[in-house]
Structure formats: structure tokens, C-alpha cells
Scaffold this active site. Structure first.
Site: not given
Ligand code: BG6
Length: 509
Positions: A195, A249, A254
Site C-alpha cells: 500500500k 489473520d 499487517h
Molecule cells: C487480509 C485478511 O490479509 O486483509 C482479511 O486476511 C482482511 O481478513 C484483509 O479483511 C484486509 O485488507 P485491507 O487491505 O482491506 O485492509
């Protein structure tokens, strides 16, 4: 290889065959093929490239191409042109095969002897369930579809998270992968790193001299990171999610990656290794901030049922499809960490993420300390009606999504006779400065894999260090039963307790 970190915009030169395992899955439709299409129309892909969709279902090339054309039209972030879509899908080929069957790989190998059609540089994208990673990688090696690095042609393998489900399984997965592949061939994708706004955290910190001197325990009161989603279990996701939950997850990848970028030391250069070394260093210094009990540092939640604002029923987690009705999987997780190094010792770090929360928002907020001498009264005003409040600290907010930008909250004299201070927001938003929509994470990351740039991918020791941070939670799940929370709220209210002794609270904005 993997040394530039700033390739980004250049065209890929090496002819390549891109093989997508799990080609009929959601990720391929929604993200991978639309991202490759955009790279194609922007002239970033090499003159010669072939995309091979590998999956079990019975399609021929034409049927698969037709489906991919539909996906592009539906999910491309920029308007599509039929003629360009037609030209692009001609590069797509379908290979029917079972990931667990040797024959499928042998047939692929046989097909690939047509090197005119299937260039010998190969990128394998494993968009499959983690249980099949090992089988796929072993079979790729056995059938000589991947070669050792250093030859004339390159082979690379992209792996989607989750990379394991705890420290032990992550180490074992790394070891397994490294039996068949060299670390330099493995691209562990964390789409948050693709991102723009996430990459901008590094640029903002290290391209400007004014903030870095105050990014430390002398000036920062606390840091809070939120990744909130409004969705519950999207179609077909329940099975996976119930096994993993919010912690595995979202946090072990992240959120910890975001935290690394705000707290790591400046790398000596922008090479993949220098950046990743710094991330591993700061990860190794992170610990759950447990005082007496683990529940002082961790709060888990699970959404119950309710209604949305239009009166429509929202299912509780336990009533969602493919969820074990007795599940105690977390759909919300919040925690308090500390970073035990010279720069950050004693600064509370608060993370939270969850499904069915009040708003879709991801942000990193760095809250500074209040001034040592409180000379002014602070007011909070609506038009001319003002309340006197406590002096508000400055906050620097990296808004990852939506409304991408960076905001700095500062106190300013309110015009008028009295000397009172009101909060204002100095505001940089991407949409104000650049009109074009921001590239999707997968566009950037796929091009990086084709360039051989692994800066934005997670190294094996980084993955292990991430699991190491959360392993005490996994070891104590029986003492951390999830609290129920209402859909549309900010997760479990019990997470407020994590602020004990801190000037501040969750920014529910
Ligand atoms: C993914 C997860 O990695 O990231 C999902 O497995 C989540 O559960 C998603 O919804 C969120 O991504 P973003 O880019 O929409 O914040």
C-alpha cells in the site's frame, strides 16, 4: 538481485511465465488478474509473457480467458477498454491439474518445453491453502519447474499468508521451504506493504528531518494502531477464519509490519536486506506489556448478532457459515506491547483489529506528550459554543485507508480576545494532491516479484520474529476467552482497560 528497493516504476524486461496456483479462487479474480491487466496497459509487463492458471476445475483456455475478462471488467480500479482486455487475456492459458498429483506438474513441465510460448523465467504464485504449500513447492522442485538461483533463467515462488499458525509451525514451514528453494527465491507477500500509504511511513520518517528527533520515549506518549473492518465473514471465508482468527489473520503480519515501519531505526540504505535487518531488530525488541497477568496486556473479542442502521439483521459470528458453533476464535484482538530498546523503552504501544467494527479504517497514531507547562486553556468548540477541556496532546496520524493521508493535530490560538487554544488538523491527503487513484497493493508487489525486488516481502527470520511477539498469547488462550461485542461498535469495550496508566484512549474515529 533484490537490492534496489526503488525500482517501482520501470518496465519488466525479462520474458516470463507466471503460473497462478488456485487460479479459480477469489484472490485471482479480484486482485491478481486485474493487477496484471493494469501493469499490461501501463506497459510495465515484458514484451513476452504468459499467464498460466493452474486449478482443478475443468476449463479450456477460451472459457478461462472469458472469466478473467469478466473479472478485469468488474474489479479493475481504472475503467477498462474491451480491446485492451481482449489483447491481455490472449496471454492467459489454463492448466487443469490437482496440486497434489505429480502428473499435473509433469504435464506442465512438458508443456513448458514450448519455450517460445512459455518463457523460461518463471514466477509461481501460490494462492492456495497453507496446508498445500509444502506439497506444491516439493513438486515444483521434483519436476524441475523451479531451478536453483544463479542460472541463466530465474524461478521465484510467491507465498500468501498465513505463514504458519504459531512460532513452531512458522519455523517448520520456513525450514521446509528452504529445503527446496533458496531464501532469495521466496516472496512472502504481505499486501499491506504494497500500500502506498504504508510505504509512505518510511519516506515520511526518513526523508524529513523534523520528526525523527521527536520519535522516541522523550516525546512520544504512546502509539496506537487500528485496523478496523465493518465486514463479518465474507462468503466462503468462515472455514479459514475460524481456524485462524484476528490475531493470526491480521496482527502477526499487517499490524506488526505497520509497527515496524513506525518504530524501526533508519536503514543505512534502501536495499531489501538493510530494511529487513532493521525490521527484525525492532521486532526482536517487542514484548507483550504484561505486568501481573496476560489479560492486562491482551483483550480478545468475538462479535455477537445485532442490527445495522437500516434495521437489517446482522448474524453473530457463531451463526455465520462454516463456523464451529462453540468457537472461541477471536474476531477482535487488542494488545499492549512495549519495545525494549533505547528509543522506545516505556512507551506503550497499543494495537487492535477486528471485524464488524464501527468503521472501515486503518491508521497509525503517534501521540506526543503534553507540554510541560500548561499556559493556555484548551477549548473544544462547535461554532461559537466552546467547552473547556484538558490540554490536548499533538497527534501525528498516518491514515492508511480510507481518506489516505497524514494529519498532524496541533493546538492553535482561537481567533478572538481570549488566549485559548483549539485543536486544528494540518492535513495532507493523497486525493487533494494527486488526482489519480492510488495503485492497488498487488500491482506494486507483483511487479516487484518480476523485477526480483524483495524489499516489500517478509524474510524468514522476520516471520519467526513476528510469531515470537504473539506466542505468549497463543500459549494462554484458555485464560483469554473472547468477550462478546456488538456489531457496529469499536470491538470489545474491555479493550479500554489496556490504556491503564496512559494519558489517552482509543481514537474511535
Ligand atoms: C487480509 C485478511 O490479509 O486483509 C482479511 O486476511 C482482511 O481478513 C484483509 O479483511 C484486509 O485488507 P485491507 O487491505 O482491506 O485492509
Amino acid at each position: 538481485m533484490s537490492s534496489s528497493g526503488i525500482i517501482g516504476e520501470s518496465r519488466v524486461n525479462d520474458p516470463v511465465t507466471i503460473v497462478i496456483f488456485g487460479a479459480t479462487g477469489d484472490l485471482t479474480h479480484r486482485k491478481l488478474i486485474p493487477a496484471l491487466y493494469i501493469a499490461f496497459i501501463q506497459d510495465m509487463l515484458p514484451g513476452k509473457f504468459t499467464i498460466v492458471g493452474f486449478a482443478r476445475r475443468d476449463y479450456d483456455d477460451a472459457a478461462f480467458q472469458g472469466m478473467m475478462a469478466e473479472s478485469i471488467k468488474e474489479f479493475s480500479r481504472i475503467p477498462t477498454e474491451d480491446e485492451a482486455v481482449e489483447r491481455f487475456v490472449k496471454h492467459i492459458h489454463y492448466h487443469k491439474g490437482d496440486i497434489s498429483s505429480d502428473a499435473a506438474y509433469d504435464e506442465l513441465r512438458y508443456k513448458f518445453e514450448d519455450v517460445e510460448r512459455f518463457p523460461e523465467n518463471r514466477l509461481f504464485y501460490l494462492s492456495i491453502i497453507p496446508d498445500l504449500f509444502e506439497t506444491a513447492v516439493r513438486s515444483l522442485k521434483r519436476s524441475r519447474l523451479v531451478d536453483a538461483p544463479g542460472g541463466k533463467q530465474w524461478s521465484r515462488v510467491v507465498i500468501e499468508k498465513p505463514f504458519g499458525r504459531d512460532l513452531e509451525s512458522a519455523i517448520s514451514l520456513n525450514n521446509t521451504l528452504l529445503q527446496y528453494l533458496d531464501e532469495s527465491q521466496i516472496y512472502r507477500i504481505d499486501h499491506y506493504l504494497g500500500k502506498e500509504t504504508v510505504q509512505n511511513i518510511l519516506s515520511f520518517r526518513f526523508a524529513n528531518a523534523i520528526f525523527e528527533p521527536v520519535f522516541n520515549r522523550s516525546y512520544v506518549d504512546h502509539i496506537q494502531i487500528t485496523a478496523a473492518e465493518t465486514v463479518g465473514m465474507e462468503k466462503g471465508r468462515g472455514g479459514y477464519y475460524d481456524e485462524y482468527g484476528a490475531l493470526r489473520d491480521m496482527v502477526t503480519n499487517h499490524l506488526l509490519q505497520l509497527l515496524c515501519l513506525v518504530t524501526m531505526e533508519a536503514p543505512g540504505d534502501l536495499s531489501a536486506e538493510s530494511i529487513r535487518n532493521e525490521k527484525v531488530k525492532v521486532l526482536n525488541a517487542m514484548k507483550l506489556d504484561v505486568r501481573k497477568n496476560i489479560s492486562d496486556a491482551v483483550c480478545r473479542g468475538q462479535y455477537g448478532g445485532g442490527m445495522d442502521e437500516t434495521g437489517k439483521e446482522i448474524k453473530g459470528y457463531l451463526d455465520e457459515d462454516r463456523i464451529n458453533p462453540d468457537s472461541d476464535t477471536d474476531t477482535f484482538t487488542a494488545m499492549r506491547l512495549s519495545i525494549n530498546n533505547w528509543r522506545w523503552a516505556g512507551v506503550p504501544i497499543l494495537l487492535r483489529t477486528g471485524k464488524r467494527m464501527a468503521k472501515k479504517t486503518t491508521e497509525v497514531a503517534v501521540q506526543f506528550k503534553v507540554p510541560p507547562l500548561q499556559l493556555f486553556q484548551q477549548v473544544q468548540c462547535e461554532d461559537d459554543v466552546c467547552d473547556i477541556t484538558r490540554i490536548k496532546p499533538n497527534t501525528l496520524i498516518f491514515r492508511i485507508q480510507p481518506n489516505e493521508g497524514i494529519f498532524l493535530k496541533v493546538g492553535t490560538k482561537r481567533p478572538g480576545m481570549r488566549f485559548v487554544v483549539e485543536d486544528v488538523k494540518m492535513d495532507f491527503s493523497y486525493s487533494g494532491k494527486w488526482r489519480n487513484s492510488l495503485p492497488e497493493a498487488y500491482e506494486r508487489l507483483l511487479l516487484d516479484t518480476l523485477h526480483g525486488d524483495s524489499t516489500l516481502f517478509t524474510r524468514s527470520d522476520e516471520v519467526a520474529a513476528e510469531w515470537n511477539v504473539v506466542q505468549p498469547i497463543l500459549d494462554n488462550l484458555d485464560r483469554l476467552k473472547p468477550y462478546s461485542y456488538e456489531p457496529g461498535e469499536w470491538g470489545a469495550p474491555e479493550a479500554d482497560w489496556l490504556f491503564h496508566g496512559v494519558e489517552g484512549k482509543w481514537r474511535n474515529k
